[in-house]
Design a protein around this motif. Structure first.
Motif, PDB file in Angstrom:
ATOM      1  N   TYR A 215       7.109   0.455 -11.968  1.00 34.39           N
ATOM      2  CA  TYR A 215       5.864   0.062 -12.637  1.00 34.39           C
ATOM      3  C   TYR A 215       5.502  -1.336 -12.144  1.00 34.39           C
ATOM      4  O   TYR A 215       6.303  -2.274 -12.283  1.00 34.39           O
ATOM      5  N   PRO A 216       4.306  -1.529 -11.549  1.00 38.97           N
ATOM      6  CA  PRO A 216       4.034  -2.755 -10.793  1.00 38.97           C
ATOM      7  C   PRO A 216       3.350  -3.892 -11.553  1.00 38.97           C
ATOM      8  O   PRO A 216       3.119  -4.950 -10.970  1.00 38.97           O
ATOM      9  N   VAL A 217       3.011  -3.707 -12.822  1.00 38.42           N
ATOM     10  CA  VAL A 217       2.155  -4.685 -13.504  1.00 38.42           C
ATOM     11  C   VAL A 217       2.950  -5.501 -14.525  1.00 38.42           C
ATOM     12  O   VAL A 217       3.799  -4.962 -15.242  1.00 38.42           O
ATOM     13  N   ASN A 218       2.645  -6.800 -14.589  1.00 41.83           N
ATOM     14  CA  ASN A 218       3.269  -7.683 -15.580  1.00 41.83           C
ATOM     15  C   ASN A 218       2.270  -7.918 -16.723  1.00 41.83           C
ATOM     16  O   ASN A 218       1.411  -8.786 -16.647  1.00 41.83           O
ATOM     17  N   LEU A 219       2.373  -7.127 -17.763  1.00 42.22           N
ATOM     18  CA  LEU A 219       1.427  -7.208 -18.878  1.00 42.22           C
ATOM     19  C   LEU A 219       1.639  -8.473 -19.712  1.00 42.22           C
ATOM     20  O   LEU A 219       2.775  -8.899 -19.928  1.00 42.22           O
ATOM     21  N   SER A 220       0.519  -9.042 -20.193  1.00 39.48           N
ATOM     22  CA  SER A 220       0.575 -10.240 -21.030  1.00 39.48           C
ATOM     23  C   SER A 220       0.221  -9.961 -22.484  1.00 39.48           C
ATOM     24  O   SER A 220       0.456 -10.806 -23.351  1.00 39.48           O
TER      25      SER A 220
ATOM     26  N   ALA B  35      -0.267   4.869 -14.819  1.00 43.21           N
ATOM     27  CA  ALA B  35      -0.495   4.544 -13.407  1.00 43.21           C
ATOM     28  C   ALA B  35      -1.964   4.210 -13.149  1.00 43.21           C
ATOM     29  O   ALA B  35      -2.282   3.330 -12.339  1.00 43.21           O
ATOM     30  N   HIS B  36      -2.863   4.908 -13.835  1.00 46.71           N
ATOM     31  CA  HIS B  36      -4.292   4.628 -13.686  1.00 46.71           C
ATOM     32  C   HIS B  36      -4.612   3.223 -14.205  1.00 46.71           C
ATOM     33  O   HIS B  36      -5.351   2.463 -13.558  1.00 46.71           O
ATOM     34  N   VAL B  37      -4.035   2.867 -15.350  1.00 48.51           N
ATOM     35  CA  VAL B  37      -4.223   1.518 -15.901  1.00 48.51           C
ATOM     36  C   VAL B  37      -3.677   0.475 -14.934  1.00 48.51           C
ATOM     37  O   VAL B  37      -4.338  -0.534 -14.641  1.00 48.51           O
ATOM     38  N   ALA B  38      -2.474   0.708 -14.424  1.00 46.55           N
ATOM     39  CA  ALA B  38      -1.865  -0.240 -13.483  1.00 46.55           C
ATOM     40  C   ALA B  38      -2.719  -0.395 -12.234  1.00 46.55           C
ATOM     41  O   ALA B  38      -2.885  -1.505 -11.711  1.00 46.55           O
TER      42      ALA B  38
END
Length: 253
Positions: free
Chosen positions: A150-155, A105-108
């Motif tokens: 989880y809100p992030v779309n990692l590349s 969550a901190h990373v996001a």
């Protein structure tokens, strides 16, 4: 910065994790990608920011947070900077889901304010690499371990001298959804490990790569370095630069 973690219906008490200082390395060229980089057990963000600043990746912004100081089972409960509690540095160790969720969550949160046209990723070394791989699993399931979105779309995900937490959960859950399978297949992951690693044994890195691949992570690259211990070398960082340039479509300036 603090993050309070509690899962619904959980009998465990709410824990608050106080994260340390975050160091940011600004891109020297046109900003194309942002990567959160997670340090190893007992370290801090500043030591990696110095190394990353000198990489020939002018289009990348690096965010180097510092883990909370917390009791660590591996050290008999002695406090240390750690992304989660660990009894062992391997994929077979009991999983601190609460600590892993707090770090993911901190990373996001650190990536949440990046512009929409910027590709975002996460990487790390040792325990930081394990936490990065956990973020990869949150990405493919679109939720944390406690089922919150989880809100992030990692590349991209980079893992140096690390291991895969929650490996048993991953194998059991991926096959249940076509969307999850597709997200796993399309997420580029780089794993690097030294054969002479005496902290996180090479076999744990290799096994983690096999588990990820069998779970459907088809865009996975595993690189081994003969005789390399639990540290990085220029050859390995050169590989990271080449891989990020190719997988994120980075330009030269």
């Amino acid at each position: 910065m603090s993050f309070s973690s509690s899962s619904r219906g959980s009998r465990s008490s709410r824990m608050t994790f106080e994260f340390g200082r975050t160091h940011v390395v600004r891109p020297k060229g046109r900003h194309q990608a942002t990567i959160v980089w997670l340090h190893g057990l007992g370290d801090r963000g500043s030591s990696w920011s110095q190394l990353l600043e000198n990489l020939p990746l002018p289009n990348v912004k690096w965010i180097c947070p510092t883990a909370p100081t917390r009791p660590v089972s591996l050290f008999g409960g002695f406090p240390s900077t750690a992304w989660f509690d660990a009894q062992d540095m391997s994929e077979d160790a009991p999983d601190d889901l609460e600590g892993l969720d707090a770090t993911a969550a901190h990373v996001a949160n650190l990536l949440s304010t990046e512009p929409a046209d910027i590709k975002v990723g996460v990487g790390g070394f040792s325990m930081g690499a394990a936490a990065a791989l956990y973020s990869a699993t949150c990405h493919i399931f679109c939720q944390y371990g406690n089922r919150s979105p989880y809100p992030v779309n990692l590349s991209s995900v980079v893992c140096l001298s690390g291991w895969l937490p929650c490996s048993r959960m991953l194998r059991n859950r991926v096959a249940g959804s076509n969307e999850t399978v597709m997200r796993a297949a399309s997420l580029p992951i780089l794993l690097c490990h030294g054969s002479g690693d005496d902290v996180v044994a090479y076999e744990h890195g290799e096994k983690s790569a096999r588990i990820l691949h069998s779970a459907g992570f088809q865009s996975l690259t595993f690189r081994s370095y003969n005789g390399l211990g639990h540290y990085t070398i220029p050859e390995e960082m050169d590989e990271v630069c080449r891989w990020l340039t190719d997988n994120l479509g980075l330009q030269g300036s």
